[in-house]
Design an enzyme around this catalytic site. Structure first.
Site, PDB file in Angstrom:
ATOM      1  N   ASP A 584     118.503  26.455  36.767  1.00  0.00           N
ATOM      2  CA  ASP A 584     117.290  27.087  37.296  1.00  0.00           C
ATOM      3  C   ASP A 584     116.549  26.158  38.253  1.00  0.00           C
ATOM      4  O   ASP A 584     116.363  24.971  37.966  1.00  0.00           O
ATOM      5  CB  ASP A 584     116.336  27.449  36.154  1.00  0.00           C
ATOM      6  N   HIS A 586     113.622  27.751  40.195  1.00  0.00           N
ATOM      7  CA  HIS A 586     112.286  28.352  40.071  1.00  0.00           C
ATOM      8  C   HIS A 586     111.305  27.879  41.151  1.00  0.00           C
ATOM      9  O   HIS A 586     110.191  27.475  40.862  1.00  0.00           O
ATOM     10  CB  HIS A 586     111.710  28.078  38.687  1.00  0.00           C
ATOM     11  N   ASP A 618     117.866  32.266  39.111  1.00  0.00           N
ATOM     12  CA  ASP A 618     116.459  31.914  38.970  1.00  0.00           C
ATOM     13  C   ASP A 618     116.023  30.969  40.083  1.00  0.00           C
ATOM     14  O   ASP A 618     115.577  29.850  39.842  1.00  0.00           O
ATOM     15  CB  ASP A 618     116.148  31.338  37.579  1.00  0.00           C
ATOM     16  N   ASP A 621     110.090  32.422  41.596  1.00  0.00           N
ATOM     17  CA  ASP A 621     109.065  32.526  40.544  1.00  0.00           C
ATOM     18  C   ASP A 621     108.683  31.149  40.012  1.00  0.00           C
ATOM     19  O   ASP A 621     109.469  30.202  39.986  1.00  0.00           O
ATOM     20  CB  ASP A 621     109.505  33.413  39.378  1.00  0.00           C
ATOM     21  N   ARG A 622     107.442  31.090  39.546  1.00  0.00           N
ATOM     22  CA  ARG A 622     106.876  29.925  38.848  1.00  0.00           C
ATOM     23  C   ARG A 622     106.513  28.770  39.764  1.00  0.00           C
ATOM     24  O   ARG A 622     105.420  28.233  39.673  1.00  0.00           O
ATOM     25  CB  ARG A 622     107.810  29.414  37.738  1.00  0.00           C
ATOM     26  N   ASN A 650     117.912  36.238  35.809  1.00  0.00           N
ATOM     27  CA  ASN A 650     117.045  37.334  35.375  1.00  0.00           C
ATOM     28  C   ASN A 650     115.787  37.463  36.238  1.00  0.00           C
ATOM     29  O   ASN A 650     115.163  38.524  36.277  1.00  0.00           O
ATOM     30  CB  ASN A 650     116.653  37.157  33.906  1.00  0.00           C
ATOM     31  N   HIS A 651     115.416  36.406  36.963  1.00  0.00           N
ATOM     32  CA  HIS A 651     114.255  36.500  37.849  1.00  0.00           C
ATOM     33  C   HIS A 651     114.625  37.052  39.221  1.00  0.00           C
ATOM     34  O   HIS A 651     113.728  37.267  40.032  1.00  0.00           O
ATOM     35  CB  HIS A 651     113.576  35.139  37.994  1.00  0.00           C
ATOM     36  N   HIS A 703     124.259  33.061  34.068  1.00  0.00           N
ATOM     37  CA  HIS A 703     122.854  32.666  33.964  1.00  0.00           C
ATOM     38  C   HIS A 703     122.381  32.623  32.514  1.00  0.00           C
ATOM     39  O   HIS A 703     121.834  31.617  32.063  1.00  0.00           O
ATOM     40  CB  HIS A 703     121.963  33.605  34.758  1.00  0.00           C
ATOM     41  N   ARG A 754     112.089  36.226  23.405  1.00  0.00           N
ATOM     42  CA  ARG A 754     111.695  36.683  24.733  1.00  0.00           C
ATOM     43  C   ARG A 754     111.220  38.128  24.712  1.00  0.00           C
ATOM     44  O   ARG A 754     110.437  38.530  25.569  1.00  0.00           O
ATOM     45  CB  ARG A 754     112.870  36.572  25.701  1.00  0.00           C
ATOM     46  N   HIS A 782     118.984  29.373  32.368  1.00  0.00           N
ATOM     47  CA  HIS A 782     118.052  30.311  31.729  1.00  0.00           C
ATOM     48  C   HIS A 782     117.018  29.685  30.807  1.00  0.00           C
ATOM     49  O   HIS A 782     115.995  30.293  30.556  1.00  0.00           O
ATOM     50  CB  HIS A 782     118.863  31.368  30.964  1.00  0.00           C
TER      51      HIS A 782
END
Length: 881
Positions: A584, A586, A618, A621-622, A650-651, A703, A754, A782
């Site tokens: 990831d 991010h 991923d 995001d973030r 998943n993002h 992922h 989650r 992940h």
């Protein structure tokens, strides 16, 4: 009443014949004692430790109604499960006083006792430890500082998350109690902490039962209130990763209220036995034996699922096993799938029999496949079935987190539950449930032999071809505050040969093998513009002006060029070693540049002619720079389509990245109209991304994980793209959302914190999947892991995370995995660095621009870090086993 196969009814108990050498070795008739399971050691099989209790009763005649316990003892007896033999133990040291109605819990090879009542009244609240290390039995009294639970009896205690000794409820001689206390067995000096849990709290009670599930949930069941009214409810007590505790009311209808009963977990099933009703009347009929299935959220008795409280009469004569279980104040413990019960009281008769039952071997530990209706029922009470991760995960042979410490405030920010993310995951999962019929077809298709898998695994299966190098490369240029101790500063000398496989050595006379690559031209060389602007590993700095350098038209052209490549790629990529694998990112573009700078970057001036690059999703995001991250990776894919590989996380889904920063970043940095258009176009592209990659047909990369639905690689290959997250594919949900269980000791399928419907999978699932598909390793991302990588399932799975100090709070290292030509895997790490004091990001005028992302991460905290490091245990502490 019938039941579905996966909701197996409560088991039947039968008498078990046992042996002993001398008369004193047999525990004899007794009640109000404890029976505690102690795991096997190198020199001894599993044992049950029986302690204390009352060996006689007084009263029970018409002149003096009621009975009184007598003959209270402090004797200790050990039952060897393998030989079925009882032995009385006579440990050295000062023993606890004789007592009954006390509480006990196992901590490794020790058993801890607390409270109770004896001939002289209430026992003290001191902790007494029966130490059985090396088969040398000795009593210890544990010194505990500060205020504690105080003298009490009729309470319950167990070890939660293999670390916290939790005691709740009971009676202090004046009234029934509702308080809860915890003692951290890994921290000295020992001290009790009075808990103030959130949620639905149980009322005051005594004579309840309590047991801790293997993944960290403590369950309180039944009991009697101050007025003597028996309770039929059950509550789960969970500790979140931020240290906060929470009570949750268990769903379902109990067969009967009860107290002075026993309960013990086997997997996700809490086995409840015996007990009495108001007035001391023993529970009979089928209600005397029950199971609370905490995965399905239902109560079960002999006949199946309970939908209303049963009567206490009616079928006792039809099944003699019910008569066996008509008892109270007995002891119970579990070993493996077996539940053992000893002694107790039936009316005015003390019992000395020993009973056994077996949990259904057809029952999945946590997550059996449910029908649509049952899944709907389960999702209505999701919080109860969440699996709380133990604080200490599996300990890897190579640990890089020794001495690492986390700021308390940072932990609180990091580990608060992300309700929004769980809600989104739940909504997508419910959409997938609507297409659950397709899952049956997918399973049936994969039940037979898999031609695709067989075709991709030609050649002999060599044991141990894939192996992790015994040491990792860690960049440690300088020590900055407390961050310098986060990872070990290991020598790089032994990695020179491996480095030559991935970095061109211009001064070498030995010709280096090269890989051919072709280029996909984008309009006006747009991708070259992106690479020229962003691929600056050594000197990239965050822009002082947050406005993004591409407009929406250019974003559209870039996405179109990359989309044309992804459309023609397989859903499961087939790659050759050597490969650099990234976890990831991010939006933490600075970490991507640092990894490129330290370990090579994808360019003809770097190492792209010698090694491929694989990114596990991923990308957005973030972080602060999702736009830079995704546009550079797309540009690199266009420039080196056969050497740079991207799979989906998943993002990379509109429902997720609309909430966790990417949409907002597009609007903030490109304007509202252009930003929304660009965000939409990126998400259209994400639907075309491949979903997994095979390296040399021996390593599969994805992922998330294999979840509950994936048993073959062929299932993934059959997924047609483009595909959206709400398309209803359970395989896609598992592939992008599932996680391994907390450690190798937790097998099967478990609920995933989650969100409802999501699962974690155990090491047995990993082994089964690898064996069936002739694979030797799973690499997945992940989850944030403290060392940047973490092994699972005895090294058959590695979790990889490349962003450091995730969301500015985790203090984790970032890592990549370098898969060499000989399939030797070398982890290469960077640790987090604080921003330069005078950097644009830290300047006063820049603060307001970044405040939106900081606020977003506060509102929607990230998924908690996996495998949070624990302090070194003192060898004399209870937790040092």
């Amino acid at each position: 009443m019938g039941t579905k196969p996966f909701l197996h009814p409560a088991p039947q108990y039968k008498t078990l014949e046992t042996f002993w050498d001398e008369e004193e070795d047999a525990p004899g008739p007794r009640c109000a004692h404890t029976l505690t399971s102690v795991a096997a050691t190198k020199t001894h099989g599993p044992r049950l430790i029986l302690f204390g209790g009352a060996t006689a009763i007084e009263g029970g005649n018409s002149a003096v109604p009621g009975i009184r316990l007598a003959g209270v003892t402090n004797s200790v007896h050990s039952y060897d499960v393998l030989t079925r033999k009882w032995t009385r133990l006579k440990p050295a040291g000062e023993p606890p006083s004789p007592r009954a109605a006390h509480a006990a819990a196992a901590v490794g090879t020790m058993v801890v006792f607390q409270g109770g009542i004896g001939p002289a009244g209430h026992s003290t609240d001191d902790l007494y430890v029966l130490d059985m290390t090396n088969d040398k039995y000795k009593w210890h009294r544990v010194v505990v500082q500060g205020e504690g639970p105080g003298p009490r009896y009729g309470h319950v205690m167990d070890l939660v998350s293999q670390r916290y000794l939790v005691t709740v409820t009971g009676n202090d001689g004046k009234r029934a109690l509702s308080d809860a206390w915890a003692l951290d067995t890994a921290q000295k000096p020992y001290a009790w902490q009075r808990l103030n849990p959130d949620g639905d709290r149980p009322s005051a009670r005594m004579y309840a039962s309590g047991s801790a599930r293997s993944d960290g949930m403590f369950l309180l069941c039944g009991g009697r209130d101050t007025l003597g009214v028996p309770k039929g409810d059950a509550y789960g007590l969970l500790m979140h990763r931020n240290g906060h505790w929470e009570w949750t009311l268990a769903p379902g209808v109990a067969p009967s209220p009860r107290y002075q009963h026993a309960a013990v977990f086997v997997g996700a099933r809490l086995h409840v036995s015996g007990g009495v009703l108001r007035g001391g009347r023993v529970i009979d009929a089928e209600a005397c034996v029950a199971v609370l299935d905490t995965a399905a959220g239902v109560w079960l008795d002999k006949n199946g699922q309970v939908t209303s409280a049963r009567g206490s009469k009616g079928q006792m004569d039809q099944d003699p096993s019910f008569e066996l279980m008509r008892r109270c104040r007995h002891g119970a413990a579990s070993v493996g799938i077996r539940i053992y019960v000893h002694g107790g009281l039936r009316g005015d008769v003390l019992l000395d029999d020993f009973l056994v039952a077996e949990n259904s071997t057809f029952q999945s530990d946590i997550s059996s496949p449910l029908s649509a209706s049952d899944r709907t029922q389960q999702s209505s009470t999701p919080r109860f079935s969440y699996a709380a991760r133990p604080p200490s995960g599996s300990e890897p042979a190579l640990s890089l987190s020794e001495g690492m410490s986390l700021d308390e405030n940072s932990l609180e920010k990091l580990t608060e539950a992300s309700a929004a993310e769980a809600e989104v995951a739940s909504s997508v999962w419910r959409a997938a449930q609507l297409s659950s019929d397709s899952l049956d077809e997918e399973h049936s298709a994969s039940d037979g032999s898999s031609p695709t898998v067989e075709a991709t695994t030609d050649g002999p299966e060599t044991e141990g071809d894939v192996r992790l190098h015994p040491r990792a490369v860690v960049v440690a240029k300088e020590t900055v505050g407390s961050l310098g101790g986060m990872v070990r500063q290991l020598s790089l000398d032994q990695f020179q040969n491996e480095s030559r496989r991935m970095v061109p050595m211009n001064n070498s006379d030995v010709p280096q093998p090269t890989k051919k690559f072709t280029r996909q031209r984008s309009p006006q060389g747009l991708h070259k513009k992106v690479i020229s602007a962003l691929l600056r590993p050594r000197n990239w700095k965050p822009p002082g002006n947050r406005k993004f350098f591409l407009d929406s038209y250019e974003v559209g052209e870039l996405c179109y060029a990359a989309e044309q490549i992804f459309m023609h790629e397989q859903t499961v990529l087939q790659l050759k070693a050597p490969v650099k694998v990234f976890g990831d990112l991010h939006g933490q573009f600075g970490d991507l540049m640092r990894l490129f700078d330290e370990y090579g970057f994808p360019s003809t001036a770097g190492d792209i002619t010698y090694i491929d690059y694989l990114f596990l999703g991923d990308y957005v995001d973030r972080g602060q720079h999702s736009l830079e991250t995704i546009t550079l990776l797309l540009a690199l894919k266009i420039e080196y389509p056969e050497n740079v590989h991207l799979i989906r996380g998943n993002h990379e889904a509109a429902d997720i990245n609309a909430l966790f920063g990417f949409r907002l970043e597009c609007i903030e940095r490109m304007g509202e109209n252009d930003g929304i258009w660009a965000w939409t176009r990126f998400n259209q592209l994400f639907n075309y991304l491949p979903l997994a990659a095979l390296i040399e047909n021996k390593i599969i990369c994805m992922h998330g994980g294999i979840g509950r639905s994936i048993s073959s690689v062929e299932q993934i290959e059959k997924i047609e793209r483009p595909i959206t997250m709400d398309a209803g594919s359970l395989i896609l949900m598992d592939l992008l959302w599932s996680d391994p269980t907390e450690n190798d000791s937790i097998e099967g399928l478990r609920p995933n914190a989650r969100g409802p419907g999501l699962v974690t999978f155990g090491p047995d699932r990993v082994t089964e999947f690898c064996k069936k598909n002739k694979l030797q390793l799973i690499i997945r991302a992940h989850e944030c892991v403290m060392d940047g990588f973490e092994r699972f399932a005895q090294g058959q799975l590695i979790t990889l995370f490349s962003a450091t100090n995730y969301c500015g709070t985790a203090n984790n290292a970032g890592a990549i995995l370098v898969v060499g030509r000989g399939l030797v895997i070398v982890p290469k790490l960077i640790h987090p660095l604080p921003p330069p004091i005078l950097s644009p990001e830290n300047s006063p005028e820049h603060y307001g621009d970044d405040a939106w992302m900081q606020e977003l991460n506060i509102q929607r905290p990230p998924t908690p870090t996996r495998g949070r490091p624990q302090p070194d245990f003192d060898r004399s502490s209870l937790a040092y086993i």
